[in-house]
Motif scaffolding. Structure first.
Motif: not given
Lengths: 263, 263
Positions: B65-68, B88-89, B216-218
């Motif tokens: 995973v890239k985020a939790l 991991i965030p 988080l994407y931005q």
């Protein structure tokens, strides 16, 4: 060394059983295990319930017990027909509860109230039919009754409304023998009687287990204890709420501090 | 290789969050873990919730995973202020939910509905006060709402009566911003609106987490995915009931078979 009687339930509801047994057998020691961290068992699959149940029976065996009682109806359904665990007598609530219901029932029309897991297993239905093929059995899952007891909404209009919904068919069919197939339900006896009438027989696990245990003493399968009794209550999670609830359920029997165990 | 977003909840309620996020981010993959075998978390101690939460975060991390995301409010309370797990965030629902409530509230009078564990932790109260010291916060534990949703008694007179009892003070105080502090509660929005009026703002975890993820994407903390998406739903116990419930909660998003995992 004094050997105790092990009792296992998914939570604190089984204390209604411990209280009945400790009153009936004042010289016996008891070790209770309530799997509070993982309750309720009533909506789990048989595989998961069995896995947890095995862990708990092993834990209780290590506490030096002479008999093991599965007070939890949902857990009883997955250990049905097993009369011992690693050489120690094992009791469940389904078989003695069914026999007791058939004994008091005139017309052999019997209703079973339980959790989803208990009703889905049809353990009571099959046991009742095995004991008396003429029995007419009505099963009703009552998933909201446990949370209502835990919320303390007893003698309450909400509980009354929920009980009326669950018991509608049982009342319509004029069934007068009802098995309380969950250790929490005895607390709701007044609410259930209000819907079903005062002439209904409510069959409780505590009473039938006391009779079952008495049989084991008389058959000399179990030896009576005469020493100083000890009552231990172990739980797999601990909050203030549980301490209070345990004292309420066991009153007037005094209890020591609850012991937290990790399984 | 595509990395997914891990979501953890005590049961299937968090699928309301998964559905919202999978709709908002149609190219992202998700791996959901519902700890059904041990639900509900709402009446467990912080120590036990944390122990289970750590097991689940470790499991999700192993799924690439890239985020939790901790969708479960009760679990969020014990991971508050922790913004990453082993690099991991890590997102929880308390902080973004509190910020969203303050943003929509005119008078800064905010009510929080949650499980016993969530309310006992005062996590929302403390977070709201930290973000805006002038906020007036009213917390209400609603232990019966989860079992009512699971029983399917939505738009029901019993649920109405229970909601009226729990919301009595909030209605009297004319609080118009209410945080739905449990993933099951969005299902009951019509019942809650019926008690509190149509002008009430109901703050939902799914929406606030979508905004959080967008941030988080931005900020380039997370990279957007463009490949073929995959949605996995893992649960720690499996019965037919859960398969059906999962399909209902995720509709119209199609889902594959649920995966059973043992933790």
């Amino acid at each position: 060394m004094t050997k105790s009687i092990g009792i296992f339930d998914s939570g604190l509801g089984g204390l209604t059983v411990l209280k009945e047994l400790s009153t009936r057998f004042p010289n016996e020691s008891f070790c209770y295990l309530g799997d509070i961290a993982r309750l309720p068992y009533g909506n789990k699959s048989p595989e998961t319930i069995r896995r947890y149940g095995m862990q708990i029976l092993k834990f209780l065996k290590e506490q030096n017990v002479k008999a093991l009682i599965i007070a939890c109806n949902s857990a009883s359904t997955v250990f049905l027909g097993e009369n011992e665990f690693e050489g120690i007598p094992l009791l469940n609530v389904i078989e003695p509860g069914s026999a007791a219901a058939l004994k008091v029932s005139q017309d052999k029309k019997i209703a079973v109230l339980g959790t989803s897991a208990t009703v889905r297993s049809h353990a009571y239905l099959e046991t009742l039919k095995r004991l008396d093929a003429s029995a007419e059995v009505y099963e009703q899952a009552c998933p909201l009754l446990v949370p209502l007891v835990e919320e303390g909404w007893v003698h309450d209009p909400v509980t009354q409304l929920v009980a009326e919904r669950y018991l509608h068919e049982i009342k319509k069919e004029e069934i007068k023998t009802v098995i309380l197939g969950c250790t929490h339900y005895p607390v709701l006896k007044p609410d259930l009687r209000k819907v079903l009438g005062d002439d209904v027989h409510l069959v409780e696990s505590g009473e039938v287990l006391a009779q079952q245990l008495e049989n084991l003493y008389q058959q000399k399968v179990l030896e009576r204890d005469t020493g100083t009794r000890q009552i231990r209550i172990c739980i797999t999670d601990l909050t203030d709420h549980f301490e209070r609830l345990a004292r309420v359920l066991m009153h007037p029997e005094p209890i020591g501090p609850l012991e937290k165990v990790v399984l």
